[in-house]
Design a protein around this motif. Sequence first.
Motif, PDB file in Angstrom:
ATOM      1  N   GLU A 211      49.275 -31.408  88.884  1.00 37.02           N
ATOM      2  CA  GLU A 211      49.556 -32.125  87.645  1.00 37.02           C
ATOM      3  C   GLU A 211      50.161 -33.487  87.945  1.00 37.02           C
ATOM      4  O   GLU A 211      51.078 -33.598  88.754  1.00 37.02           O
ATOM      5  CB  GLU A 211      50.536 -31.310  86.796  1.00 37.02           C
ATOM      6  CG  GLU A 211      50.860 -31.936  85.465  1.00 37.02           C
ATOM      7  CD  GLU A 211      51.704 -31.031  84.589  1.00 37.02           C
ATOM      8  OE1 GLU A 211      52.683 -31.546  84.008  1.00 37.02           O
ATOM      9  OE2 GLU A 211      51.390 -29.833  84.492  1.00 37.02           O
ATOM     10  N   VAL A 212      49.615 -34.503  87.301  1.00 38.50           N
ATOM     11  CA  VAL A 212      50.167 -35.855  87.389  1.00 38.50           C
ATOM     12  C   VAL A 212      50.408 -36.333  85.961  1.00 38.50           C
ATOM     13  O   VAL A 212      49.483 -36.368  85.151  1.00 38.50           O
ATOM     14  CB  VAL A 212      49.221 -36.826  88.120  1.00 38.50           C
ATOM     15  CG1 VAL A 212      49.841 -38.222  88.174  1.00 38.50           C
ATOM     16  CG2 VAL A 212      48.899 -36.326  89.519  1.00 38.50           C
ATOM     17  N   GLU A 213      51.661 -36.653  85.680  1.00 38.36           N
ATOM     18  CA  GLU A 213      52.029 -37.154  84.357  1.00 38.36           C
ATOM     19  C   GLU A 213      52.287 -38.651  84.474  1.00 38.36           C
ATOM     20  O   GLU A 213      53.062 -39.091  85.314  1.00 38.36           O
ATOM     21  CB  GLU A 213      53.280 -36.446  83.862  1.00 38.36           C
ATOM     22  CG  GLU A 213      53.751 -36.916  82.507  1.00 38.36           C
ATOM     23  CD  GLU A 213      54.993 -36.192  82.036  1.00 38.36           C
ATOM     24  OE1 GLU A 213      55.909 -36.888  81.545  1.00 38.36           O
ATOM     25  OE2 GLU A 213      55.054 -34.954  82.160  1.00 38.36           O
TER      26      GLU A 213
ATOM     27  N   SER B  81      58.696 -42.632  90.659  1.00 40.75           N
ATOM     28  CA  SER B  81      58.028 -41.333  90.764  1.00 40.75           C
ATOM     29  C   SER B  81      59.064 -40.233  90.902  1.00 40.75           C
ATOM     30  O   SER B  81      60.149 -40.442  91.448  1.00 40.75           O
ATOM     31  CB  SER B  81      57.061 -41.303  91.946  1.00 40.75           C
ATOM     32  OG  SER B  81      57.761 -41.397  93.157  1.00 40.75           O
TER      33      SER B  81
ATOM     34  N   GLY C  54      53.361 -31.073  90.912  1.00 38.72           N
ATOM     35  CA  GLY C  54      52.826 -32.421  90.991  1.00 38.72           C
ATOM     36  C   GLY C  54      53.881 -33.496  90.897  1.00 38.72           C
ATOM     37  O   GLY C  54      54.990 -33.346  91.400  1.00 38.72           O
ATOM     38  N   TYR C  55      53.519 -34.589  90.213  1.00 38.20           N
ATOM     39  CA  TYR C  55      54.398 -35.747  90.108  1.00 38.20           C
ATOM     40  C   TYR C  55      54.377 -36.330  88.719  1.00 38.20           C
ATOM     41  O   TYR C  55      53.384 -36.234  88.002  1.00 38.20           O
ATOM     42  CB  TYR C  55      53.954 -36.860  91.078  1.00 38.20           C
ATOM     43  CG  TYR C  55      54.333 -36.571  92.499  1.00 38.20           C
ATOM     44  CD1 TYR C  55      55.584 -36.917  92.993  1.00 38.20           C
ATOM     45  CD2 TYR C  55      53.441 -35.935  93.347  1.00 38.20           C
ATOM     46  CE1 TYR C  55      55.929 -36.628  94.297  1.00 38.20           C
ATOM     47  CE2 TYR C  55      53.779 -35.645  94.650  1.00 38.20           C
ATOM     48  CZ  TYR C  55      55.034 -36.004  95.122  1.00 38.20           C
ATOM     49  OH  TYR C  55      55.385 -35.712  96.403  1.00 38.20           O
ATOM     50  N   ARG C  56      55.485 -36.983  88.374  1.00 41.02           N
ATOM     51  CA  ARG C  56      55.589 -37.762  87.144  1.00 41.02           C
ATOM     52  C   ARG C  56      55.767 -39.211  87.566  1.00 41.02           C
ATOM     53  O   ARG C  56      56.628 -39.525  88.391  1.00 41.02           O
ATOM     54  CB  ARG C  56      56.781 -37.324  86.314  1.00 41.02           C
ATOM     55  CG  ARG C  56      56.946 -38.114  85.033  1.00 41.02           C
ATOM     56  CD  ARG C  56      58.158 -37.595  84.240  1.00 41.02           C
ATOM     57  NE  ARG C  56      58.096 -38.037  82.880  1.00 41.02           N
ATOM     58  CZ  ARG C  56      58.560 -39.207  82.442  1.00 41.02           C
ATOM     59  NH1 ARG C  56      59.121 -40.047  83.284  1.00 41.02           N
ATOM     60  NH2 ARG C  56      58.473 -39.532  81.161  1.00 41.02           N
TER      61      ARG C  56
ATOM     62  N   VAL D 168      49.406 -38.170  95.760  1.00 43.25           N
ATOM     63  CA  VAL D 168      50.054 -37.359  94.729  1.00 43.25           C
ATOM     64  C   VAL D 168      50.051 -35.869  95.054  1.00 43.25           C
ATOM     65  O   VAL D 168      50.604 -35.074  94.302  1.00 43.25           O
ATOM     66  CB  VAL D 168      49.423 -37.578  93.327  1.00 43.25           C
ATOM     67  CG1 VAL D 168      49.704 -38.975  92.819  1.00 43.25           C
ATOM     68  CG2 VAL D 168      47.944 -37.269  93.320  1.00 43.25           C
TER      69      VAL D 168
ATOM     70  N   LEU E 136      45.678 -40.739  93.732  1.00 45.60           N
ATOM     71  CA  LEU E 136      45.403 -41.226  92.382  1.00 45.60           C
ATOM     72  C   LEU E 136      45.319 -42.742  92.421  1.00 45.60           C
ATOM     73  O   LEU E 136      46.140 -43.409  93.059  1.00 45.60           O
ATOM     74  CB  LEU E 136      46.528 -40.819  91.430  1.00 45.60           C
ATOM     75  CG  LEU E 136      46.489 -41.439  90.021  1.00 45.60           C
ATOM     76  CD1 LEU E 136      45.306 -40.908  89.224  1.00 45.60           C
ATOM     77  CD2 LEU E 136      47.794 -41.186  89.293  1.00 45.60           C
TER      78      LEU E 136
ATOM     79  N   LEU F 274      40.868 -39.521  90.721  1.00 44.43           N
ATOM     80  CA  LEU F 274      41.536 -38.658  91.706  1.00 44.43           C
ATOM     81  C   LEU F 274      40.590 -38.459  92.877  1.00 44.43           C
ATOM     82  O   LEU F 274      39.420 -38.118  92.678  1.00 44.43           O
ATOM     83  CB  LEU F 274      41.880 -37.297  91.115  1.00 44.43           C
ATOM     84  CG  LEU F 274      43.133 -37.203  90.267  1.00 44.43           C
ATOM     85  CD1 LEU F 274      43.235 -35.825  89.626  1.00 44.43           C
ATOM     86  CD2 LEU F 274      44.380 -37.484  91.089  1.00 44.43           C
TER      87      LEU F 274
END
Length: 126
Positions: free
Chosen positions: A36-38, A53, A59-61, A79, A92, A111
């Motif tokens: 998940e990437v926000e 970040s 994942g990462y925000r 990511v 990403l 991605l």
Amino acid sequence: MEVRSGPARIVGSGVATTFGGAPLVLVAALDGQPLEVELAFREQAGGEPSVGSEAIAGGYRLDCVNFADGKGTAEPVLVGQAGPLAEDLVFLHFHAFRHGASPETTVHWTLYRVAKAEVGWQPRGG
């Protein structure tokens, strides 16, 4: 269908617009594991564009400040990792567009998944 660029396989791409300025969440299923990437976008008066970040579950925000008019990554950003032994890297690449006073941001994103050996990746300090 498979899409490649150099040694990387494109595992997801698209264009999406945030709803009411809410964060955009990308979730890719890689080998049965979600990544998940926000992407959160906000404006700050008088500030330069910046990205912070933060690791989140799975994942990462990315907190993107003052992104408009095509601002984005200069090159793909790491990511995550994928594969049973995490032998692949996930990157990403994105550009964001915000028009007028609207709180919405339109994001063009890709991605990539690439074997560590193909890009000569080493962990920090290694």
